[in-house]
Design an enzyme around this catalytic site. Sequence first.
Site, PDB file in Angstrom:
ATOM      1  N   HIS A   1      -5.037   8.674   9.600  1.00 33.55           N
ATOM      2  CA  HIS A   1      -3.821   8.462   8.451  1.00 33.55           C
ATOM      3  C   HIS A   1      -3.129   9.780   8.363  1.00 33.55           C
ATOM      4  O   HIS A   1      -2.314   9.984   7.375  1.00 33.55           O
ATOM      5  CB  HIS A   1      -4.327   8.196   6.916  1.00 33.55           C
TER       6      HIS A   1
ATOM      7  N   ARG B   1       3.459  11.525  -3.772  1.00 37.08           N
ATOM      8  CA  ARG B   1       2.539  12.746  -3.790  1.00 37.08           C
ATOM      9  C   ARG B   1       3.377  13.981  -3.824  1.00 37.08           C
ATOM     10  O   ARG B   1       4.336  13.985  -2.966  1.00 37.08           O
ATOM     11  CB  ARG B   1       1.216  12.863  -3.063  1.00 37.08           C
TER      12      ARG B   1
ATOM     13  N   LYS C   1       6.445  16.766   2.013  1.00 36.34           N
ATOM     14  CA  LYS C   1       7.317  15.808   1.752  1.00 36.34           C
ATOM     15  C   LYS C   1       8.720  16.198   1.182  1.00 36.34           C
ATOM     16  O   LYS C   1       9.476  15.474   0.561  1.00 36.34           O
ATOM     17  CB  LYS C   1       6.441  14.997   0.644  1.00 36.34           C
TER      18      LYS C   1
ATOM     19  N   THR D   1       4.565   4.231   2.714  1.00 36.55           N
ATOM     20  CA  THR D   1       4.554   2.747   2.457  1.00 36.55           C
ATOM     21  C   THR D   1       5.534   2.517   1.113  1.00 36.55           C
ATOM     22  O   THR D   1       6.042   1.590   1.048  1.00 36.55           O
ATOM     23  CB  THR D   1       3.073   2.401   1.945  1.00 36.55           C
TER      24      THR D   1
HETATM   25  C1  26V Z   1      -4.869  15.417   3.352  1.00 37.76           C
HETATM   26  C2  26V Z   1      -4.901  16.673   3.069  1.00 37.76           C
HETATM   27  C3  26V Z   1      -5.965  17.516   3.106  1.00 37.76           C
HETATM   28  C4  26V Z   1      -5.973  19.018   2.825  1.00 37.76           C
HETATM   29  C5  26V Z   1      -4.691  19.467   2.151  1.00 37.76           C
HETATM   30  C6  26V Z   1      -3.498  18.955   2.396  1.00 37.76           C
HETATM   31  C7  26V Z   1      -3.629  17.295   2.824  1.00 37.76           C
HETATM   32  C8  26V Z   1      -2.506  16.462   2.931  1.00 37.76           C
HETATM   33  C9  26V Z   1      -2.458  15.115   3.367  1.00 37.76           C
HETATM   34  C10 26V Z   1      -3.819  14.586   3.363  1.00 37.76           C
HETATM   35  C11 26V Z   1      -3.664  13.210   4.099  1.00 37.76           C
HETATM   36  C12 26V Z   1      -4.723  12.355   3.737  1.00 37.76           C
HETATM   37  C13 26V Z   1      -4.718  11.168   4.124  1.00 37.76           C
HETATM   38  C14 26V Z   1      -3.592  10.191   3.525  1.00 37.76           C
HETATM   39  O1  26V Z   1      -3.690  10.023   2.402  1.00 37.76           O
HETATM   40  N1  26V Z   1      -2.516   9.918   4.233  1.00 37.76           N
HETATM   41  C15 26V Z   1      -1.646   9.013   3.867  1.00 37.76           C
HETATM   42  O2  26V Z   1      -2.093   7.609   4.202  1.00 37.76           O
HETATM   43  C16 26V Z   1      -0.850   6.559   4.202  1.00 37.76           C
HETATM   44  C17 26V Z   1      -1.282   5.176   4.541  1.00 37.76           C
HETATM   45  O3  26V Z   1      -1.488   5.408   5.792  1.00 37.76           O
HETATM   46  C18 26V Z   1       0.496   6.981   4.742  1.00 37.76           C
HETATM   47  O4  26V Z   1       1.409   5.975   4.439  1.00 37.76           O
HETATM   48  C19 26V Z   1       0.842   8.295   4.468  1.00 37.76           C
HETATM   49  O5  26V Z   1       2.017   8.690   5.309  1.00 37.76           O
HETATM   50  C20 26V Z   1      -0.141   9.296   4.831  1.00 37.76           C
HETATM   51  O6  26V Z   1       0.040  10.659   4.283  1.00 37.76           O
END
Ligand code: 26V
Length: 841
Positions: free
Chosen positions: A363, A555, A560, A662
């Site tokens: 993701h 978020r 973003k 989404t």
């Molecule tokens: C993780 C982290 C961890 C370290 C600090 C910064 C950071 C930023 C983002 C994330 C992403 C975690 C995974 C996530 O939530 N992905 C989201 O998944 C959605 C469903 O597929 C998608 O629509 C989003 O674009 C995506 O960011």
Amino acid sequence: MTDMSPDERNRRINKLKRAFAYNLFCRQGVTSRSASLNDYYLAVSYTLRDRMQHFFVNSVEKLLEKDPKIVCYLSAEFLTGPHLHNNLVNLGLYEDFAQAAAETGLNLKEIINHEEEPGLGSGGLGRLAVCYLDSLSSLQIPAIGYGIRYEYGMFNQKIVNGWQKEFSDRWLHQGNPWEIKKPVMACEVSFGGRTEIYHTEKGIRRIRWRPTRVIMGVPYDTPIPGYKVNTVNYLRLWSTESHTSFDFSEFNTGDYYSAVADKLKAEAITKILYPSDEQIEGKQLRLQQQFFLVSCSLQDMIRLHLSRHSSLHNFYEHFQGQLNDTHPAVAVPELMRLLVDIHLYDWDEAWKITRKTLCYTNHTLLPEAMEKWPLDLFGSLLPRHLEIIYELNRCFLDEVRIKYPGDDGRLQRMSVIDETGPRYVRMVNLACMGAKVINGVAALHTNLLRKHTLADWDAMYPGKIRNVTNGVTPRRWIAVSNPRLTQLITEAIGEKWLTNLEELRRLEPLADDAAFQEAWRKVKEENKRDFAELMECRDNICVDPSVMFDVQVKRIHEYKRQHLNILHIITLYSRIKANPSLRITPRLFVFGGKAAPGYFMAKRIIKLINSVAQVINNDPAVRDQIKIFFIPNYSVKIGHIVYPMANLSEQISQAGMEASGTGNMKFSMNGALTIGTLDGANVEIRQEVGQENFFLFGLTVEQIMELRQKGYRPMDYYQNNESLRAAIELIRCGHFSSGDRELFKSIVDSLLYDDRYMLLADYQDYIDCQDRVSRLFEDKKSWTRMSILNTARMGKFSSDRSILEYSRKVWDVQPCPVELKWQELPEDGILFHSKDSGEQA
Ligand code: 26V
């Protein structure tokens, strides 16, 4: 149910009324004289649950009979949103309940609005999981969602003096009528200790894990009804409890007080949710949560399988595990351990089963988001799993060596153990190694995975990385949240669109129809009026519902680029200040979203939004043309109000950063136009709605790479662009911080000296694009036409389409329809049926 005589209907309504009263009295212990709104909410919800229970039990019985393949969606987050309204719509009982409530002197809307949502997720990833559960049930595909029953969900956000403040979310404190505890299904989960070798009676060498802690996982099931079908799947959330029958003496905690302390320690594991976008490095409790979820769920799946089959050889033919990101990736060694150590399969057979059972969804492409666990921490908590990982990795790297002799760089990159510095277990590599199929969540994202992040995996296993573009459920995101639009669409094209969203195309011929346009505009205006009233109640901000509602809810994160939106607002502000007689297209800018509690910059961005709002909303020279509102505590429930009222949807992340998004889909389905970059699913949304109906701006992924290679210098943009300079200067000089130049220094410096997400490079294109948006908004007919076409062409983004794609490309599962004769409900709402005669017991 639809061709019912008035008499019959009356009887049904009367029954519902009696069931309310029964539940109020017997379950809440109150009468209408003393009942609170919460008592009524619970009584109405129990009444509905009793009816759902009938389908639920039936679905389970059908499953046992037909023995189909079951999808098990493993996710650390499930952001369900409120249940009552959604369940009423899916079961087709909204009208009945509304009437029964009214005749009881209750207002169903008020009761629905009372429900506090479980915050068991932090954003898109957790919400996606629940849209998928809705579609799985609606498509009658047997499925179980496996997750964690966090006692404290996502924190509640308050804005105090412009800053985000976090407050704990005790979502269970008023009671949760939707879940049913299943103590008999409890599982044991172990931690710590060491492993030892032993030999079986036949002399076979085996390994035994001697843990230091064993805790219990107890499931709570929440039914997930499909839309107007008889299938009810369920969401099974695990909660920790201390082990009741455990022999404490073995762990020299033989005294009562340390036994109680152990109990508290066990319960701590499912206490709190860590947001999916938070830096989690080194948080031991988080790894405990991940393993707890995985171990309980796999044991549960195996138990279900063995209740119908004599061996696990064909486990993967009946259970399909889906890993929602790497959070449950420890399923790979845990399934191996269960098969090899507990069920005594040989290693190769176990590996074959594991690799056919599990699939993995990625993701994110952000490098800092790739989960990894320090080796020491991992080994001390899960010593047996680390051994298994070493052995799997050893065999795997042998394969890599054979395929790519002498390629040490590749070996180092693909290894599950990161040995470039301090040693780590890389969860992405673990998931990729153990998965049958890996998938990305939008076409662009999947291509970038193949080309960059997972290029080695794509080369080694061509075809293993597939794309399944995300989707959202039109039931919740149109029918539940936007009843006015639902009615208008259904009047125009019938109701089939709710189960086949491509049907919305039939609205296309109406895009130029003056009467339909008028009705379309009226729906949007009424939705806007509802929101404006809410704002006025809450914050005393008065807005004219005819101005453009320009919305960015998600978020808060630098990638973003909420602060790019702010630079646009400041640019408009400067234009008016420089020329007080200027009339611009008036807008209400709405923001909403939470920052990870430890994310310094994201929290400053919230403060910046609120500081700019403070100045602009109180400046009589501009406030008639620009207003800013930050909605505190953005949630699914607030989403229900926000998506239907938006005219403009801001999807302005740097290209290549947002895996899919989404929210972009929810806005567009509800008739908002998008201003966006070529990022995530925006690319496909634009393709579907037509480039003439989408406001595109910004650098492409290729242009960004080129620019970065050449050497990106944000200062050049700053120096060469007067309005950009003026906007940043206003922030820098303290104009929005009562002269305080320190407050936003970190934001300004990061833009001028680093600008990792290239806001300055995209600034001018964004401003020009926004000016086009403003001009178009003045032309009501063209805007409305585009709005209708956006909704009409969003069929692809139904989660039904996503789930059908997963079923075909990833899972190889089929629907398993549940036939059921409708039966009358006895007074207390409990329904008995007999399979053949249809008689009541
Ligand atoms: C993780 C982290 C961890 C370290 C600090 C910064 C950071 C930023 C983002 C994330 C992403 C975690 C995974 C996530 O939530 N992905 C989201 O998944 C959605 C469903 O597929 C998608 O629509 C989003 O674009 C995506 O960011």
